[in-house]
Motif scaffolding. Structure first.
Motif, PDB file in Angstrom:
ATOM      1  N   PRO A  26       0.653  -1.169   0.171  1.00 22.36           N
ATOM      2  CA  PRO A  26      -0.014   0.046  -0.042  1.00 22.36           C
ATOM      3  C   PRO A  26       0.942   1.173   0.001  1.00 22.36           C
ATOM      4  N   LYS A  27       1.753   1.330   0.679  1.00 20.33           N
ATOM      5  CA  LYS A  27       2.700   2.592   0.857  1.00 20.33           C
ATOM      6  C   LYS A  27       3.445   2.973  -0.544  1.00 20.33           C
ATOM      7  N   ALA A  28       3.717   2.001  -1.390  1.00 17.90           N
ATOM      8  CA  ALA A  28       4.451   2.124  -2.639  1.00 17.90           C
ATOM      9  C   ALA A  28       3.465   2.544  -3.705  1.00 17.90           C
ATOM     10  N   LEU A  29       2.090   1.919  -3.492  1.00 10.01           N
ATOM     11  CA  LEU A  29       1.137   2.392  -4.812  1.00 10.01           C
ATOM     12  C   LEU A  29       0.515   3.782  -4.044  1.00 10.01           C
ATOM     13  N   VAL A  30       0.509   4.060  -3.068  1.00 12.95           N
ATOM     14  CA  VAL A  30       0.164   5.325  -2.397  1.00 12.95           C
ATOM     15  C   VAL A  30       1.010   6.665  -2.781  1.00 12.95           C
ATOM     16  N   ARG A  31       2.073   6.036  -2.571  1.00 12.87           N
ATOM     17  CA  ARG A  31       3.426   7.241  -3.037  1.00 12.87           C
ATOM     18  C   ARG A  31       3.411   7.290  -4.628  1.00 12.87           C
ATOM     19  N   CYS A  32       2.961   6.417  -5.379  1.00 12.92           N
ATOM     20  CA  CYS A  32       2.760   6.350  -6.981  1.00 12.92           C
ATOM     21  C   CYS A  32       1.758   7.476  -7.056  1.00 12.92           C
ATOM     22  N   LEU A 106       7.321   3.913 -12.968  1.00 12.17           N
ATOM     23  CA  LEU A 106       7.033   4.783 -11.932  1.00 12.17           C
ATOM     24  C   LEU A 106       6.818   3.915 -10.657  1.00 12.17           C
ATOM     25  N   LEU A 107       6.010   3.070 -10.725  1.00 13.74           N
ATOM     26  CA  LEU A 107       5.710   2.256  -9.525  1.00 13.74           C
ATOM     27  C   LEU A 107       6.835   1.655  -9.081  1.00 13.74           C
ATOM     28  N   SER A 108       7.718   0.884  -9.893  1.00 12.39           N
ATOM     29  CA  SER A 108       8.978   0.054  -9.346  1.00 12.39           C
ATOM     30  C   SER A 108      10.031   1.224  -8.599  1.00 12.39           C
ATOM     31  N   ASP A 109       9.894   2.424  -9.112  1.00 13.17           N
ATOM     32  CA  ASP A 109      10.451   3.481  -8.484  1.00 13.17           C
ATOM     33  C   ASP A 109      10.177   3.609  -6.929  1.00 13.17           C
ATOM     34  N   CYS A 110       8.972   3.877  -6.922  1.00  9.81           N
ATOM     35  CA  CYS A 110       8.182   4.032  -5.576  1.00  9.81           C
ATOM     36  C   CYS A 110       8.272   2.851  -4.445  1.00  9.81           C
TER      37      CYS A 110
END
Length: 147
Positions: A26-32, A106-110
């Motif tokens: 969730p944190k990664a997707l939220v950040r993205c 972008l998601l992989s970077d996040c």
């Protein structure tokens, strides 16, 4: 074809063995979705995504972040054939969902940022390089249908 050393295999396995999927996903997707707001257009069915607070408390965003992270398990279990492992998902994202393949990067970077924060000093340059190599192969596989 990507070549993986035993050390790289070990590093990737260790990263995933210590992850709290319910936290990191969730944190990664939220950040993205917050940092790259144009990515929100693919999640119109998720309801309120009007600001960072709404995104970070949205249960559909959290659930999808967890799903994405568990999706990476497929690559982990098939390191020697990641492209074939994601062939069906590539078609889905390309032909049905019409997702811009740059969003995978972008998601992989996040995800890298979130994991680096979790691992702290254990996220050494070698770990980072290996993790980014892994994600680059996954991103390439997910974008294969677009080429």
């Amino acid at each position: 074809m990507v070549e993986w050393s035993e050390n790289e295999r070990s590093i990737i396995s260790n990263i995933f063995s210590n992850l709290d999927y319910n936290d990191v996903g969730p944190k990664a997707l939220v950040r993205c979705l917050v940092v790259y707001p144009w990515t929100q257009r693919y999640f119109s069915s998720f309801g309120n995504l009007y600001n960072a607070e709404a995104i970070s408390t949205n249960p559909k965003v959290a659930a999808h972040g967890i799903k994405v992270l568990h999706g990476l398990d497929r690559a982990l279990k098939n390191l020697d054939n990641i492209k074939a492992t994601y062939a069906e998902l590539s078609v889905l994202h390309s032909e049905k969902l019409h997702v811009d393949p740059d969003n995978f990067k972008l998601l992989s970077d996040c995800l890298t940022i979130v994991i680096a924060g979790k691992l702290g000093s254990a996220f050494t340059p070698e770990v980072q390089a290996t993790f980014q190599k892994f994600l680059a192969v996954v991103v390439s596989a997910l974008g294969k249908q677009y080429h």
